[in-house]
Design a protein around this motif. Structure first.
Motif, PDB file in Angstrom:
ATOM      1  N   MET A   1      31.228  -8.785  24.550  1.00  0.00           N
ATOM      2  CA  MET A   1      30.555  -8.597  23.263  1.00  0.00           C
ATOM      3  C   MET A   1      30.684  -9.867  22.434  1.00  0.00           C
ATOM      4  SD  MET A   1      31.146  -5.615  20.406  1.00  0.00           S
ATOM      5  CE  MET A   1      32.754  -6.250  19.921  1.00  0.00           C
ATOM      6  N   GLN A   2      29.580 -10.296  21.841  1.00  0.00           N
ATOM      7  CA  GLN A   2      29.601 -11.519  21.053  1.00  0.00           C
ATOM      8  C   GLN A   2      30.378 -11.310  19.757  1.00  0.00           C
ATOM      9  OE1 GLN A   2      25.928 -13.166  19.261  1.00  0.00           O
ATOM     10  NE2 GLN A   2      26.396 -15.018  20.407  1.00  0.00           N
ATOM     11  N   SER A   3      31.030 -12.382  19.306  1.00  0.00           N
ATOM     12  CA  SER A   3      31.805 -12.317  18.073  1.00  0.00           C
ATOM     13  C   SER A   3      30.900 -12.027  16.883  1.00  0.00           C
ATOM     14  CB  SER A   3      32.536 -13.647  17.852  1.00  0.00           C
ATOM     15  OG  SER A   3      31.605 -14.690  17.660  1.00  0.00           O
ATOM     16  N   ARG A   4      31.504 -11.501  15.816  1.00  0.00           N
ATOM     17  CA  ARG A   4      30.748 -11.199  14.601  1.00  0.00           C
ATOM     18  C   ARG A   4      30.647 -12.408  13.681  1.00  0.00           C
ATOM     19  NH1 ARG A   4      33.908  -5.876  12.755  1.00  0.00           N
ATOM     20  NH2 ARG A   4      35.612  -7.115  13.616  1.00  0.00           N
ATOM     21  N   GLY A   5      31.439 -13.429  13.967  1.00  0.00           N
ATOM     22  CA  GLY A   5      31.427 -14.624  13.141  1.00  0.00           C
ATOM     23  C   GLY A   5      30.476 -15.682  13.667  1.00  0.00           C
ATOM     24  N   LYS A   6      30.700 -16.910  13.225  1.00  0.00           N
ATOM     25  CA  LYS A   6      29.849 -18.025  13.642  1.00  0.00           C
ATOM     26  C   LYS A   6      30.636 -19.318  13.501  1.00  0.00           C
ATOM     27  CE  LYS A   6      25.290 -20.127  12.811  1.00  0.00           C
ATOM     28  NZ  LYS A   6      24.601 -19.685  14.035  1.00  0.00           N
ATOM     29  N   LEU A   7      30.415 -20.224  14.444  1.00  0.00           N
ATOM     30  CA  LEU A   7      31.062 -21.529  14.390  1.00  0.00           C
ATOM     31  C   LEU A   7      30.000 -22.610  14.265  1.00  0.00           C
ATOM     32  CD1 LEU A   7      33.456 -23.451  14.565  1.00  0.00           C
ATOM     33  CD2 LEU A   7      33.354 -23.258  17.067  1.00  0.00           C
ATOM     34  N   TYR A   8      29.995 -23.273  13.108  1.00  0.00           N
ATOM     35  CA  TYR A   8      29.167 -24.460  12.929  1.00  0.00           C
ATOM     36  C   TYR A   8      29.996 -25.679  13.334  1.00  0.00           C
ATOM     37  CZ  TYR A   8      26.359 -21.539   9.711  1.00  0.00           C
ATOM     38  OH  TYR A   8      25.589 -20.552   9.139  1.00  0.00           O
ATOM     39  N   VAL A   9      29.413 -26.563  14.115  1.00  0.00           N
ATOM     40  CA  VAL A   9      30.054 -27.846  14.412  1.00  0.00           C
ATOM     41  C   VAL A   9      29.223 -28.889  13.674  1.00  0.00           C
ATOM     42  CG1 VAL A   9      30.926 -29.387  16.183  1.00  0.00           C
ATOM     43  CG2 VAL A   9      30.736 -26.941  16.660  1.00  0.00           C
ATOM     44  N   ALA A  24      23.584 -29.552   7.008  1.00  0.00           N
ATOM     45  CA  ALA A  24      25.047 -29.645   6.995  1.00  0.00           C
ATOM     46  C   ALA A  24      25.614 -29.036   5.715  1.00  0.00           C
ATOM     47  CB  ALA A  24      25.483 -31.100   7.129  1.00  0.00           C
ATOM     48  N   LEU A  25      24.999 -29.345   4.586  1.00  0.00           N
ATOM     49  CA  LEU A  25      25.455 -28.778   3.314  1.00  0.00           C
ATOM     50  C   LEU A  25      25.370 -27.255   3.326  1.00  0.00           C
ATOM     51  CD1 LEU A  25      23.828 -31.277   0.784  1.00  0.00           C
ATOM     52  CD2 LEU A  25      26.279 -30.873   1.073  1.00  0.00           C
ATOM     53  N   ASN A  26      24.283 -26.733   3.877  1.00  0.00           N
ATOM     54  CA  ASN A  26      24.116 -25.281   3.931  1.00  0.00           C
ATOM     55  C   ASN A  26      25.160 -24.634   4.832  1.00  0.00           C
ATOM     56  OD1 ASN A  26      21.950 -25.281   2.171  1.00  0.00           O
ATOM     57  ND2 ASN A  26      20.412 -25.379   3.795  1.00  0.00           N
ATOM     58  N   ALA A  27      25.505 -25.298   5.932  1.00  0.00           N
ATOM     59  CA  ALA A  27      26.531 -24.765   6.832  1.00  0.00           C
ATOM     60  C   ALA A  27      27.886 -24.727   6.137  1.00  0.00           C
ATOM     61  CB  ALA A  27      26.605 -25.612   8.102  1.00  0.00           C
ATOM     62  N   LEU A  28      28.212 -25.787   5.410  1.00  0.00           N
ATOM     63  CA  LEU A  28      29.482 -25.820   4.680  1.00  0.00           C
ATOM     64  C   LEU A  28      29.527 -24.715   3.622  1.00  0.00           C
ATOM     65  CD1 LEU A  28      29.888 -29.684   4.172  1.00  0.00           C
ATOM     66  CD2 LEU A  28      31.057 -28.257   5.854  1.00  0.00           C
ATOM     67  N   LYS A  29      28.412 -24.531   2.918  1.00  0.00           N
ATOM     68  CA  LYS A  29      28.349 -23.489   1.889  1.00  0.00           C
ATOM     69  C   LYS A  29      28.501 -22.100   2.496  1.00  0.00           C
ATOM     70  CE  LYS A  29      25.343 -26.085  -1.281  1.00  0.00           C
ATOM     71  NZ  LYS A  29      23.971 -26.184  -1.863  1.00  0.00           N
ATOM     72  N   GLU A  61      42.969 -32.417  18.594  1.00  0.00           N
ATOM     73  CA  GLU A  61      41.595 -31.942  18.751  1.00  0.00           C
ATOM     74  C   GLU A  61      41.518 -30.588  19.459  1.00  0.00           C
ATOM     75  OE1 GLU A  61      41.599 -36.283  18.136  1.00  0.00           O
ATOM     76  OE2 GLU A  61      42.594 -35.009  19.620  1.00  0.00           O
ATOM     77  N   VAL A  62      42.261 -30.434  20.548  1.00  0.00           N
ATOM     78  CA  VAL A  62      42.216 -29.170  21.289  1.00  0.00           C
ATOM     79  C   VAL A  62      42.734 -28.031  20.420  1.00  0.00           C
ATOM     80  CG1 VAL A  62      43.106 -27.914  23.284  1.00  0.00           C
ATOM     81  CG2 VAL A  62      42.400 -30.300  23.536  1.00  0.00           C
ATOM     82  N   GLU A  63      43.783 -28.299  19.682  1.00  0.00           N
ATOM     83  CA  GLU A  63      44.340 -27.290  18.774  1.00  0.00           C
ATOM     84  C   GLU A  63      43.321 -26.889  17.710  1.00  0.00           C
ATOM     85  OE1 GLU A  63      47.514 -27.528  15.206  1.00  0.00           O
ATOM     86  OE2 GLU A  63      48.304 -28.131  17.161  1.00  0.00           O
ATOM     87  N   ARG A  64      42.599 -27.883  17.155  1.00  0.00           N
ATOM     88  CA  ARG A  64      41.581 -27.587  16.137  1.00  0.00           C
ATOM     89  C   ARG A  64      40.475 -26.716  16.704  1.00  0.00           C
ATOM     90  NH1 ARG A  64      42.414 -32.771  14.138  1.00  0.00           N
ATOM     91  NH2 ARG A  64      40.730 -33.728  15.310  1.00  0.00           N
ATOM     92  N   VAL A  65      40.021 -27.076  17.899  1.00  0.00           N
ATOM     93  CA  VAL A  65      38.938 -26.309  18.522  1.00  0.00           C
ATOM     94  C   VAL A  65      39.390 -24.886  18.818  1.00  0.00           C
ATOM     95  CG1 VAL A  65      37.545 -26.085  20.616  1.00  0.00           C
ATOM     96  CG2 VAL A  65      37.724 -28.298  19.462  1.00  0.00           C
ATOM     97  N   ARG A  66      40.582 -24.749  19.370  1.00  0.00           N
ATOM     98  CA  ARG A  66      41.110 -23.414  19.690  1.00  0.00           C
ATOM     99  C   ARG A  66      41.178 -22.543  18.431  1.00  0.00           C
ATOM    100  NH1 ARG A  66      45.709 -24.912  21.819  1.00  0.00           N
ATOM    101  NH2 ARG A  66      44.983 -24.949  23.983  1.00  0.00           N
ATOM    102  N   MET A  67      41.661 -23.126  17.335  1.00  0.00           N
ATOM    103  CA  MET A  67      41.781 -22.378  16.087  1.00  0.00           C
ATOM    104  C   MET A  67      40.408 -22.031  15.516  1.00  0.00           C
ATOM    105  SD  MET A  67      43.779 -23.457  12.568  1.00  0.00           S
ATOM    106  CE  MET A  67      45.318 -23.663  13.463  1.00  0.00           C
ATOM    107  N   ALA A  68      39.477 -22.995  15.559  1.00  0.00           N
ATOM    108  CA  ALA A  68      38.140 -22.756  15.018  1.00  0.00           C
ATOM    109  C   ALA A  68      37.429 -21.644  15.780  1.00  0.00           C
ATOM    110  CB  ALA A  68      37.322 -24.045  15.071  1.00  0.00           C
ATOM    111  N   ARG A  76      32.962 -16.959   9.375  1.00  0.00           N
ATOM    112  CA  ARG A  76      32.032 -18.082   9.478  1.00  0.00           C
ATOM    113  C   ARG A  76      32.832 -19.360   9.226  1.00  0.00           C
ATOM    114  NH1 ARG A  76      27.310 -15.506   9.952  1.00  0.00           N
ATOM    115  NH2 ARG A  76      25.884 -17.260   9.682  1.00  0.00           N
ATOM    116  N   VAL A  77      32.747 -20.276  10.181  1.00  0.00           N
ATOM    117  CA  VAL A  77      33.644 -21.429  10.229  1.00  0.00           C
ATOM    118  C   VAL A  77      32.833 -22.708  10.415  1.00  0.00           C
ATOM    119  CG1 VAL A  77      35.566 -22.499  11.482  1.00  0.00           C
ATOM    120  CG2 VAL A  77      35.436 -19.992  11.291  1.00  0.00           C
ATOM    121  N   SER A  78      33.232 -23.769   9.714  1.00  0.00           N
ATOM    122  CA  SER A  78      32.682 -25.102   9.968  1.00  0.00           C
ATOM    123  C   SER A  78      33.784 -25.998  10.513  1.00  0.00           C
ATOM    124  CB  SER A  78      32.108 -25.730   8.691  1.00  0.00           C
ATOM    125  OG  SER A  78      30.813 -25.262   8.416  1.00  0.00           O
ATOM    126  N   LEU A  79      33.557 -26.534  11.691  1.00  0.00           N
ATOM    127  CA  LEU A  79      34.437 -27.537  12.285  1.00  0.00           C
ATOM    128  C   LEU A  79      33.720 -28.866  12.117  1.00  0.00           C
ATOM    129  CD1 LEU A  79      36.921 -28.344  13.979  1.00  0.00           C
ATOM    130  CD2 LEU A  79      35.576 -27.805  16.026  1.00  0.00           C
TER     131      LEU A  79
END
Length: 250
Positions: A1-9, A24-29, A61-68, A76-79
C-alpha cells in the motif's frame, strides 16, 4: 500500500532564493518537514523557519534519505539539494534507496538551477553548446575513472565544466586535472566562479599554469569552465559560439 505522505526532492538552485523556481517554493510551502545539509538549510531558512527543520552534515546522506522516506510515509516532506537534485545531488540516492528496499512512497523531483548554468551565465555564455560535466571528487568514483572521463572530454573538444575541483584535504586531483588540460588545451584561460549567486561571489579568469602555481584560488564552492577550440573571451566574457556566425551575417 502506498504511503499517505509525499516526498519532494527539491533543487534549491545555486544560492540566491531569487533563483528558486515557483514549483520549488510551492513544494516547500506544502511540506511539514524540511530536511537537508546544514549549508543548504541556511540558504533557505527564512522561507522554512516555521516548518519542522532537520539538518545534518557531510557524510550523512544515507541517514537523511532514510529519515525523509520514513517521515514521508505519513507526512509531506521536502528533502533539499543544492542546484538540481539529479546533478551531483541527493535524488539518485533517494531513488536507489526506495528501489532497493521496495518502499512504495510518492516521490516527486523538483528541478533546480544548476551550478554549471549559474557559472556559465556569470561568465558570459560559456556552455551554450555541447559540453561535458565532470566532478573531481573521488569520494564515490575512483580517480582513474575520473581522469579517463576528463581525458576523453578534452579529446572530444567539449567545453568542460568541473565540479568539486578541490577541498582542504584534496588538492592533488586539481593539479593533475590541470596538467591533463594543459596537455590537450595548452595554457588555456579557465573561467572560475566561486559562490555563484550568493555571498562571497567571485568571477575571474586564470590560466592553467596560474592555477597549478596557486591552487588555493579554487575550493569546493568553485566551478571551473574549460574552453574548447571555439571559445573566445571578449570584453571580460567567456563565449562558446553555437555557430550562428557561420550561417548568418550579423
Amino acid at each position: 500500500m502506498q504511503s499517505r505522505g509525499k516526498l519532494y526532492v527539491v533543487g534549491i538552485g545555486p544560492g540566491s532564493t531569487d533563483l528558486l523556481t515557483i514549483k520549488a517554493l510551492n513544494a516547500l510551502k506544502d511540506s511539514e518537514y524540511i530536511l537537508g545539509h546544514k549549508t543548504y538549510i541556511k540558504r533557505i531558512y527564512d522561507l522554512v523557519k516555521d516548518k519542522k527543520v532537520i539538518e545534518s552534515g557531510m557524510g550523512r546522506e544515507v541517514e537523511r534519505v532514510r529519515m525523509a522516506v520514513k517521515l514521508a510515509e505519513e507526512s509531506r516532506v521536502s528533502l533539499i539539494s543544492g542546484g538540481d537534485p539529479s546533478i551531483y545531488g541527493i535524488l539518485p540516492l533517494v531513488i536507489e534507496y526506495v528501489s532497493r528496499n521496495n518502499i512504495d512512497v510518492d516521490v516527486e523531483a523538483i528541478p533546480g538551477v544548476t551550478a554549471s548554468c549559474a557559472a556559465s551565465s556569470l561568465l558570459g555564455s560559456a556552455i551554450s553548446g555541447d559540453h561535458a560535466v565532470i566532478s573531481l571528487s573521488d569520494l564515490l568514483i575512483p580517480w582513474k575513472k575520473i581522469e579517463k572521463r576528463l581525458l576523453h572530454a578534452l579529446k572530444g573538444d567539449f567545453v568542460v565544466v568541473i565540479y568539486n575541483p578541490s577541498s582542504r584535504r584534496r588538492k592533488s586531483n586539481l593539479i593533475r586535472a590541470m596538467e591533463i588540460i594543459r596537455e590537450h588545451r595548452g595554457d588555456a584561460m579557465i573561467g572560475i566562479v566561486k559562490n555563484a549567486y550568493r555571498e562571497g561571489e567571485m568571477v575571474l579568469f586564470k590560466r592553467v599554469s596560474e592555477i597549478i602555481q596557486c591552487p588555493e584560488v579554487v575550493d569546493m564552492s568553485t566551478i571551473l569552465i574549460v574552453p574548447n577550440s571555439e571559445t573566445i573571451i571578449d570584453d571580460g566574457r567567456m563565449i562558446s559560439p553555437r555557430g550562428y556566425g557561420n550561417k548568418y551575417n550579423f
